[in-house]
Design an enzyme around this catalytic site. Structure first.
Site, PDB file in Angstrom:
ATOM      1  N   GLY A  72       1.090  -1.361  -0.526  1.00 12.40           N
ATOM      2  CA  GLY A  72       0.558   0.097  -0.157  1.00 12.40           C
ATOM      3  C   GLY A  72       0.612   1.150   0.009  1.00 12.40           C
ATOM      4  O   GLY A  72       1.613   1.604   0.372  1.00 12.40           O
ATOM      5  N   GLY A 121       0.276  -5.123   1.274  1.00 16.78           N
ATOM      6  CA  GLY A 121      -1.228  -4.756   0.854  1.00 16.78           C
ATOM      7  C   GLY A 121      -0.736  -5.427  -0.720  1.00 16.78           C
ATOM      8  O   GLY A 121      -1.731  -6.027  -1.020  1.00 16.78           O
ATOM      9  N   GLU A 144       6.948  -4.992   7.685  1.00 17.56           N
ATOM     10  CA  GLU A 144       6.361  -3.648   8.294  1.00 17.56           C
ATOM     11  C   GLU A 144       6.691  -3.193   9.408  1.00 17.56           C
ATOM     12  O   GLU A 144       6.740  -1.887  10.384  1.00 17.56           O
ATOM     13  CB  GLU A 144       4.600  -4.128   8.754  1.00 17.56           C
ATOM     14  CG  GLU A 144       3.657  -3.946   6.965  1.00 17.56           C
ATOM     15  CD  GLU A 144       4.054  -4.804   6.390  1.00 17.56           C
ATOM     16  OE1 GLU A 144       2.963  -5.590   5.257  1.00 17.56           O
ATOM     17  OE2 GLU A 144       4.760  -5.772   6.740  1.00 17.56           O
ATOM     18  N   ASP A 152      -0.440  -6.215   8.234  1.00 19.27           N
ATOM     19  CA  ASP A 152      -2.010  -6.143   7.911  1.00 19.27           C
ATOM     20  C   ASP A 152      -2.542  -6.861   7.264  1.00 19.27           C
ATOM     21  O   ASP A 152      -2.204  -8.088   6.765  1.00 19.27           O
ATOM     22  CB  ASP A 152      -2.431  -4.508   8.055  1.00 19.27           C
ATOM     23  CG  ASP A 152      -1.302  -3.263   7.604  1.00 19.27           C
ATOM     24  OD1 ASP A 152      -0.748  -4.091   6.128  1.00 19.27           O
ATOM     25  OD2 ASP A 152      -2.043  -2.410   7.336  1.00 19.27           O
TER      26      ASP A 152
END
Length: 382
Positions: A72, A121, A144, A152
């Site tokens: 992302g 992502g 991350e 996530d």
């Protein structure tokens, strides 16, 4: 044949039509196809409309250029939060997590062609799908914790289902896996050599069926069983299990340091270095998240991760995410100043608060539609 490419080009997602197959192309090559808010919205529209369209039977997802998707666009998110409010970030992740859930429970087969970089992502729009095809230039990672975030996009679901405690190793250290390792641990369903990828894609575009067994049979015709490199950490899974099964991050690092003198493998040294450099808060909430994920459905994982990411966006207990973005993505000095700076200062009570509802009257839990699936099975091929 291309159809309404112009209609979706503003989302940086191109769509190709070949009979009953739709190919979604992530088209932001200069940014390694990092997912912007507009791209996530565009993908959501495609997935939801095609699921109800009887003329569409198969979806192919791929990236343009040298990456499938590098994650992302967290720099965009962080900048928007600084300029506006944390609610922009919450809206971005709400839409992204809903997309991840739709993909994880999708009724029609999705084939993701994982050429190049697959991170963050990018894993969310591929690993949750039915078929994930890796190749010799695939590089997978969940980096991350080095950014002050946590794995996530439903990663606590699929990482917790990898062999033994390999998911904790991958999620905490941000280790980079190649295509053979992805296949061996179950993140990929197939491995196809790069020079045969285009042939596979052309064969899939001729399919007029939604039967996953038929799709799998076609991919099988092109797939290989690659050997793991001698240096692969998967060859030392017993050591990974011994160390990463420990209850706390401190105990994991201590166990690795005890193993290091008797293990000549570079991955141990790299793992220790990565853990020492990562955000202490990120490491602790990441470990707790993966452990929780072992007993949860993909929907439950995404709901919990949404609470976690909202706390991160608000900076409720730590502002490490913003410091990580500054050090890694903006100033690029790669020298983040984490706060708190040590694992011992991140107490269990604070970690538990990340799983709680956000104390804001305008905030809502992630509301996911009822769908007849709880997530994909991860099948290792060790």
């Amino acid at each position: 044949m291309r159809w309404p490419v112009a209609a979706v080009r503003l989302f940086r997602v191109l769509v190709e039509t070949n009979g009953s197959t739709r190919t979604l192309i992530l088209n932001r090559p200069k940014q390694l196809n990092a997912l912007s808010s507009a791209m996530v919205t565009g993908l959501m529209k495609c997935f939801t409309s095609y699921e109800e369209d009887n003329a569409v039977k198969l979806l192919i997802v791929k990236g343009k250029g040298r990456a499938f998707c590098a994650g992302g666009d967290v720099a965009e998110v962080a900048q928007s939060i600084n300029n506006d409010s944390w609610k922009y970030g919450a809206d971005f992740f709400r839409t992204e997590f809903l997309l991840n859930y739709i993909i994880a429970t999708y009724r029609k087969p999705q084939v993701s062609l994982l050429t190049g970089i697959v991170m963050g992502g990018g894993a969310g729009v591929s690993i949750h799908g039915r078929f994930r095809v890796a190749t010799e230039n695939t590089v997978f990672a969940m980096p991350e914790t080095a950014l002050g975030l946590f794995p996530d996009i439903g990663a606590s679901y699929f990482l917790s289902r990898l062999p033994g405690f390999y998911g904790e190793y991958v999620g905490l250290t941000g280790a980079r896996l190649d295509g053979a390792e992805m296949l061996a641990c179950g993140l990929a369903t197939h491995f196809v050599h790069l020079n045969r990828m285009s042939l596979l894609e052309e064969s899939l575009k001729k399919v007029d069926a939604s039967d996953p067994f038929a799709i799998c049979g076609i991919i099988d015709q092109f797939s290989q069983q690659p050997s793991l490199k001698e240096s692969s950490a998967l060859n030392r899974l017993e050591i990974i299990n011994k160390c990463f099964s420990k209850r706390t991050v401190e105990e994991i690092i201590s166990a690795l340091e005890q193993e290091a003198p008797s293990v000549a493998d570079e991955w141990v040294t790299v793992a220790i270095k990565s853990l020492r450099k990562a955000s202490p808060t990120s490491l602790k909430i990441s470990l707790a998240s993966i452990r929780e994920g072992r007993l949860q459905t993909v929907g439950e994982c995404l709901r919990r991760e949404y609470r976690m990411v909202c706390h991160v966006m608000r900076g409720d207990f730590s502002r490490d995410f913003f410091e990580g973005c500054r050090a890694i993505l903006v100033d690029k000095d790669r020298n983040p100043k984490w706060m708190p700076p040590s694992l011992g200062q991140v107490h269990d009570g604070v970690v538990e608060k990340y799983f709680s509802k956000v104390d804001d009257p305008q905030w809502k839990d992630l509301n996911l539609p009822s769908r007849p699936s709880h997530g994909r099975r991860i099948v290792p091929k060790l």
